[in-house]
Write an enzyme that holds these catalytic residues in place. Sequence first.
Site, PDB file in Angstrom:
ATOM      1  N   GLU B  52       0.812  -1.221   0.000  1.00 62.49           N
ATOM      2  CA  GLU B  52       0.000   0.000   0.000  1.00 62.49           C
ATOM      3  C   GLU B  52       0.844   1.270   0.000  1.00 62.49           C
ATOM      4  O   GLU B  52       0.417   2.312  -0.498  1.00 62.49           O
ATOM      5  CB  GLU B  52      -0.956   0.016   1.191  1.00 62.49           C
ATOM      6  N   PHE B 114     -11.951  -6.900  13.937  1.00 59.24           N
ATOM      7  CA  PHE B 114     -10.888  -7.417  13.084  1.00 59.24           C
ATOM      8  C   PHE B 114     -10.461  -6.351  12.059  1.00 59.24           C
ATOM      9  O   PHE B 114     -11.288  -5.752  11.399  1.00 59.24           O
ATOM     10  CB  PHE B 114     -11.369  -8.676  12.358  1.00 59.24           C
ATOM     11  N   GLN B 115      -9.180  -6.122  11.969  1.00 57.79           N
ATOM     12  CA  GLN B 115      -8.592  -5.130  11.055  1.00 57.79           C
ATOM     13  C   GLN B 115      -9.161  -3.735  11.260  1.00 57.79           C
ATOM     14  O   GLN B 115      -9.336  -2.973  10.306  1.00 57.79           O
ATOM     15  CB  GLN B 115      -8.727  -5.573   9.596  1.00 57.79           C
ATOM     16  N   LYS B 164     -17.553  -0.536   5.873  1.00 54.14           N
ATOM     17  CA  LYS B 164     -18.022  -1.549   4.926  1.00 54.14           C
ATOM     18  C   LYS B 164     -19.534  -1.499   4.733  1.00 54.14           C
ATOM     19  O   LYS B 164     -20.031  -1.599   3.608  1.00 54.14           O
ATOM     20  CB  LYS B 164     -17.595  -2.940   5.402  1.00 54.14           C
ATOM     21  N   MET B 480      24.548   8.758   1.966  1.00 49.75           N
ATOM     22  CA  MET B 480      24.301  10.011   2.686  1.00 49.75           C
ATOM     23  C   MET B 480      24.603   9.843   4.181  1.00 49.75           C
ATOM     24  O   MET B 480      25.160  10.731   4.822  1.00 49.75           O
ATOM     25  CB  MET B 480      22.848  10.444   2.475  1.00 49.75           C
TER      26      MET B 480
HETATM   27  C1  FAD Z   1      18.563  14.440   1.668  1.00 47.44           C
HETATM   28  C2  FAD Z   1      17.854  15.737   1.452  1.00 47.44           C
HETATM   29  C3  FAD Z   1      18.587  16.885   1.235  1.00 47.44           C
HETATM   30  C4  FAD Z   1      17.946  18.093   0.980  1.00 47.44           C
HETATM   31  N1  FAD Z   1      18.715  19.184   0.650  1.00 47.44           N
HETATM   32  C5  FAD Z   1      18.097  20.300   0.187  1.00 47.44           C
HETATM   33  C6  FAD Z   1      18.857  21.392  -0.357  1.00 47.44           C
HETATM   34  O1  FAD Z   1      20.078  21.385  -0.388  1.00 47.44           O
HETATM   35  N2  FAD Z   1      18.161  22.448  -0.845  1.00 47.44           N
HETATM   36  C7  FAD Z   1      16.804  22.506  -0.849  1.00 47.44           C
HETATM   37  O2  FAD Z   1      16.248  23.475  -1.361  1.00 47.44           O
HETATM   38  N3  FAD Z   1      16.086  21.523  -0.315  1.00 47.44           N
HETATM   39  C8  FAD Z   1      16.690  20.410   0.179  1.00 47.44           C
HETATM   40  N4  FAD Z   1      15.915  19.369   0.663  1.00 47.44           N
HETATM   41  C9  FAD Z   1      14.455  19.512   0.643  1.00 47.44           C
HETATM   42  C10 FAD Z   1      13.918  20.226   1.867  1.00 47.44           C
HETATM   43  O3  FAD Z   1      13.853  19.314   2.934  1.00 47.44           O
HETATM   44  C11 FAD Z   1      12.504  20.825   1.594  1.00 47.44           C
HETATM   45  O4  FAD Z   1      11.640  19.814   1.181  1.00 47.44           O
HETATM   46  C12 FAD Z   1      12.508  21.867   0.496  1.00 47.44           C
HETATM   47  O5  FAD Z   1      13.594  22.748   0.639  1.00 47.44           O
HETATM   48  C13 FAD Z   1      11.213  22.669   0.551  1.00 47.44           C
HETATM   49  O6  FAD Z   1      11.031  23.325  -0.655  1.00 47.44           O
HETATM   50  P1  FAD Z   1      10.161  24.631  -0.794  1.00 47.44           P
HETATM   51  O7  FAD Z   1      10.637  25.677   0.152  1.00 47.44           O
HETATM   52  O8  FAD Z   1      10.146  24.964  -2.222  1.00 47.44           O
HETATM   53  O9  FAD Z   1       8.745  24.251  -0.234  1.00 47.44           O
HETATM   54  P2  FAD Z   1       7.622  23.191  -0.620  1.00 47.44           P
HETATM   55  O10 FAD Z   1       7.642  22.103   0.368  1.00 47.44           O
HETATM   56  O11 FAD Z   1       7.617  22.848  -2.043  1.00 47.44           O
HETATM   57  O12 FAD Z   1       6.362  24.076  -0.229  1.00 47.44           O
HETATM   58  C14 FAD Z   1       5.732  24.869  -1.147  1.00 47.44           C
HETATM   59  C15 FAD Z   1       5.362  26.219  -0.553  1.00 47.44           C
HETATM   60  O13 FAD Z   1       4.606  26.884  -1.545  1.00 47.44           O
HETATM   61  C16 FAD Z   1       3.313  27.181  -1.041  1.00 47.44           C
HETATM   62  N5  FAD Z   1       2.351  26.961  -2.099  1.00 47.44           N
HETATM   63  C17 FAD Z   1       1.749  25.822  -2.500  1.00 47.44           C
HETATM   64  N6  FAD Z   1       0.915  26.038  -3.515  1.00 47.44           N
HETATM   65  C18 FAD Z   1       0.966  27.350  -3.775  1.00 47.44           C
HETATM   66  C19 FAD Z   1       0.311  28.211  -4.712  1.00 47.44           C
HETATM   67  N7  FAD Z   1      -0.560  27.736  -5.619  1.00 47.44           N
HETATM   68  N8  FAD Z   1       0.610  29.515  -4.686  1.00 47.44           N
HETATM   69  C20 FAD Z   1       1.476  30.023  -3.758  1.00 47.44           C
HETATM   70  N9  FAD Z   1       2.122  29.275  -2.864  1.00 47.44           N
HETATM   71  C21 FAD Z   1       1.873  27.955  -2.875  1.00 47.44           C
HETATM   72  C22 FAD Z   1       3.091  26.285   0.136  1.00 47.44           C
HETATM   73  O14 FAD Z   1       2.195  26.891   1.047  1.00 47.44           O
HETATM   74  C23 FAD Z   1       4.506  26.128   0.686  1.00 47.44           C
HETATM   75  O15 FAD Z   1       4.821  27.174   1.585  1.00 47.44           O
HETATM   76  C24 FAD Z   1      16.543  18.168   0.978  1.00 47.44           C
HETATM   77  C25 FAD Z   1      15.809  17.010   1.244  1.00 47.44           C
HETATM   78  C26 FAD Z   1      16.435  15.800   1.460  1.00 47.44           C
HETATM   79  C27 FAD Z   1      15.612  14.598   1.696  1.00 47.44           C
HETATM   80  C1  TPP Z   2      12.546   5.417   5.130  1.00 40.63           C
HETATM   81  C2  TPP Z   2      13.828   6.084   5.461  1.00 40.63           C
HETATM   82  N1  TPP Z   2      14.658   5.540   6.392  1.00 40.63           N
HETATM   83  C3  TPP Z   2      15.851   6.128   6.683  1.00 40.63           C
HETATM   84  C4  TPP Z   2      16.222   7.296   6.076  1.00 40.63           C
HETATM   85  C5  TPP Z   2      17.541   7.975   6.419  1.00 40.63           C
HETATM   86  N2  TPP Z   2      18.419   7.983   5.241  1.00 40.63           N
HETATM   87  C6  TPP Z   2      18.559   9.080   4.473  1.00 40.63           C
HETATM   88  S1  TPP Z   2      19.586   8.825   3.165  1.00 40.63           S
HETATM   89  C7  TPP Z   2      19.865   7.243   3.620  1.00 40.63           C
HETATM   90  C8  TPP Z   2      20.781   6.340   2.808  1.00 40.63           C
HETATM   91  C9  TPP Z   2      20.314   6.108   1.422  1.00 40.63           C
HETATM   92  O1  TPP Z   2      21.156   5.172   0.829  1.00 40.63           O
HETATM   93  P1  TPP Z   2      21.074   4.864  -0.732  1.00 40.63           P
HETATM   94  O2  TPP Z   2      19.687   4.668  -1.132  1.00 40.63           O
HETATM   95  O3  TPP Z   2      22.037   3.785  -1.066  1.00 40.63           O
HETATM   96  O4  TPP Z   2      21.541   6.236  -1.371  1.00 40.63           O
HETATM   97  P2  TPP Z   2      22.985   6.933  -1.395  1.00 40.63           P
HETATM   98  O5  TPP Z   2      22.989   7.949  -0.317  1.00 40.63           O
HETATM   99  O6  TPP Z   2      24.011   5.880  -1.188  1.00 40.63           O
HETATM  100  O7  TPP Z   2      23.058   7.547  -2.743  1.00 40.63           O
HETATM  101  C10 TPP Z   2      19.178   6.935   4.801  1.00 40.63           C
HETATM  102  C11 TPP Z   2      19.244   5.638   5.491  1.00 40.63           C
HETATM  103  C12 TPP Z   2      15.306   7.842   5.133  1.00 40.63           C
HETATM  104  N3  TPP Z   2      15.554   8.996   4.507  1.00 40.63           N
HETATM  105  N4  TPP Z   2      14.157   7.203   4.838  1.00 40.63           N
END
Ligand code: FAD
Ligand code: TPP
Lengths: 163, 567
Positions: B52, B114-115, B164, B480
Amino acid sequence: MRHIISLLMENEAGALSRVAGLFSARGYNIESLTVAPTEDPTLSRMTLVTVDSDDVVEQITKQLNKLIEVVKVVDLSEGVHIERELMLVKVRAVDKGRDEIKRLVDIFRGHIIDVTDKSYTIELTGPGSKLDAFLNTIDRSTILETVRTGASGIGRGERILKA
Amino acid sequence: MDTDLTGAEITIRCLQEEGVDYIFGYPGGAVLFIYDELFKQDKVKHVLVRHEQAAVHAADGYARSSNKVGVALVTSGPGVTNAITGIATAYMDSIPMVIISGQVPTHAIGLDAFQEVDAIGITRPCVKHNFLVKDIAELATTLKKAFYIASTGRPGPVLVDIPKDVSQQKVPFSYPESVSLRSYHPVTKGHSGQIKKAAQLILEGKRPMVYAGGGVILSDAAPQLTELVRMLGFPCTNTLMGLGGFPATDKHSVGMLGMHGTYEANMAMQHCDVLIAIGARFDDRVIGNPKHFFNEDRKIIHIDIDPSSISKRVKVDVPIVGGVSDVLVELIKQLKARKTKPDQVSLKAWWKQIDLWRARDCLKYDRASTIIKPQMVVEKLYQVTKGDAFITSDVGQHQMWAAQFYKFDKPRRWINSGGLGTMGFGLPAAMGVQFANPRGAVACITGEASIQMCIQELSTCKQYGLPLKIINLNNRYMGMVRQWQEFFHGNRYAESYMNALPNFVKLAESYGHVGMKIEQPGDIEGALKEAFKLKDRLVFMDFITDQTENVFPMIPGGKGLSEMILV
Ligand SMILES: Cc1cc2nc3c(=O)[nH]c(=O)nc-3n(C[C@H](O)[C@H](O)[C@H](O)COP(=O)(O)OP(=O)(O)OC[C@H]3O[C@@H](n4cnc5c(N)ncnc54)[C@H](O)[C@@H]3O)c2cc1C
Ligand SMILES: Cc1ncc(C[n+]2csc(CCOP(=O)(O)OP(=O)(O)O)c2C)c(N)n1
Ligand SMILES: [Mg+2]
């Protein structure tokens, strides 16, 4: 700062848990919360008291407004308003203590609403500070039980909160 | 004749009325009547996933790549709990979705049936809204409301929990044309006085900067943003969620900003004097330490549809609540009507400074390496697909390299989990993207750890003949995690080595797909070309990459935008 927030929401199962859940999920304080249906049975009115910085309270009102079931939100502390809280206190009342308690209740404009030969149950309404003052005035060791509703608030004068 | 419809029939009719062509789901006891009705018609096509979580991610990928509402269908109890990760993923990134869950019969609710699970309670913190339908008379209106709420304002997932017995009972059916809720009035038009203030401030900027996020994509406002930036000649950076909202190959683009953003984007963000934030939420991964951000003085304009996004982490000077697209149209109009232009002399000096930062070449890597560099794989993928593929990703280093090295010129081409950072998202999301874009080239950039979190979906891909290209950047590490351990935990690689990996080629083959293992840098391009020629086959490409490669630049936790670790 202490803020008293009033809101109107749909009188539906689950609406209250959304508000409570919002506060716990985002780590906001709730000092008290009261809720009951209004003259329009489809709406409930809630009063929330929270103590937080103005920035956090701004977020709180915005987040409350975002809840789909919340119809209106107002921070009553932004204007003149009236606050009341209801308290029920059960105290041990024997011998000459009985007169003294009765006198204090009169001074605080409360009522004794239940009597036994050993106790009084007192009803008192007012702002929270008045209820605190009452509790600080009577002999603490006589208090058997207290119940407080938390504050309800309403704007002064023409200010109204309507859906 | 009995013209009443059962709850199950009504559910399917509502989906048809909403123009839903695909739903992603998994059956079970509580939704059997609904499945029975699905079986009897062919307008709404059902995609059977293998878990799911994948149903919800697939619906999510479908929504992100098409701007239609994604729909998932799951059973009660474990069906709902399995869906939670997917729902939370969509919630954090504001994706419009409707999730229909089965529930035990109304008379059994609360009896530990159940469930039975309290779907409303368990999803409440990660949905925009949810409904339990206790009365069949309200089913059609509730579904209408669900689609309306999911897709308007700040979008988000909405769950509808259907017991259901409600799916079995009968009532006359009519689907409301529209619904209105007295407590929900999303705005789109911005306040024109505020827009006027913004226009004024924009023209006063000496070191202006546009910072655009996911809101631009969600609002379908890439054309307006592009017009604004080009008209003003300002530098533009995009968040991870905003990539493609402004063409990455345009000369005004300084790339992504934030923790793994470019040197030029982060330096410009730190040193600008007027910042125009558009549909972006000043995430902690973006501005780093907010105190450090405020060491510099700047004025901030913030356009966002959600008032609670404004002044949440960063106080702004000119808030504008409204949809990006409507607000930008008005802003562009107002700017055009003015005689004054931004001060060209200072703008030129600002660009000179930015070009110096650019010259730092922060994304450089060893192109002569004899071990495959992951960056090179993404670069070649970009070339081979001519920059026109749909790219989904999982979470980790590979996600960042995908964001840095694939230049997105169009919106809705870059599909990733930014807010929740959900490993396992990439493959099922790619399935949804392919259903929404049957003729598009769809690639999933993943890692050997992430891909194993929803690997079972290779079976779904076989069943529906989805010709995805899986680009596995296999560094044998949770890269990472390993990078953080190298930088901040004294090289103690606790549980981040991926032991006992499967033979991915054989694994892919056993699911009936094509598998390839690529170990030499010289083979990258040829292998990619070959894979994309196989237009009707899923190809799993296992690239054996450099284990020690790190993502640069990097802003360490708690540090400010200009305190990047550079290569
Ligand atoms: C491993 C990892 C590394 C990351 N590193 C980075 C990084 O280096 N740089 C980075 O930028 N992010 C990074 N992120 C992502 C970060 O965590 C956030 O998800 C991201 O920065 C949020 O983007 P955003 O500010 O564009 O907001 P979003 O989450 O895209 O939010 C959208 C915003 O726009 C508004 N909005 C929605 N619809 C409308 C509309 N129609 N009109 C006006 N406003 C609207 C919402 O209210 C909200 O405030 C990383 C994530 C991971 C998992
Ligand atoms: C469901 C979930 N569990 C744990 C994490 C924490 N986490 C972030 S990056 C990462 C490693 C990802 O490894 P891989 O998919 O091999 O990517 P790589 O960084 O090696 O490119 C982990 C465990 C996560 N983001 N999501
Ligand atoms: Mg890895």
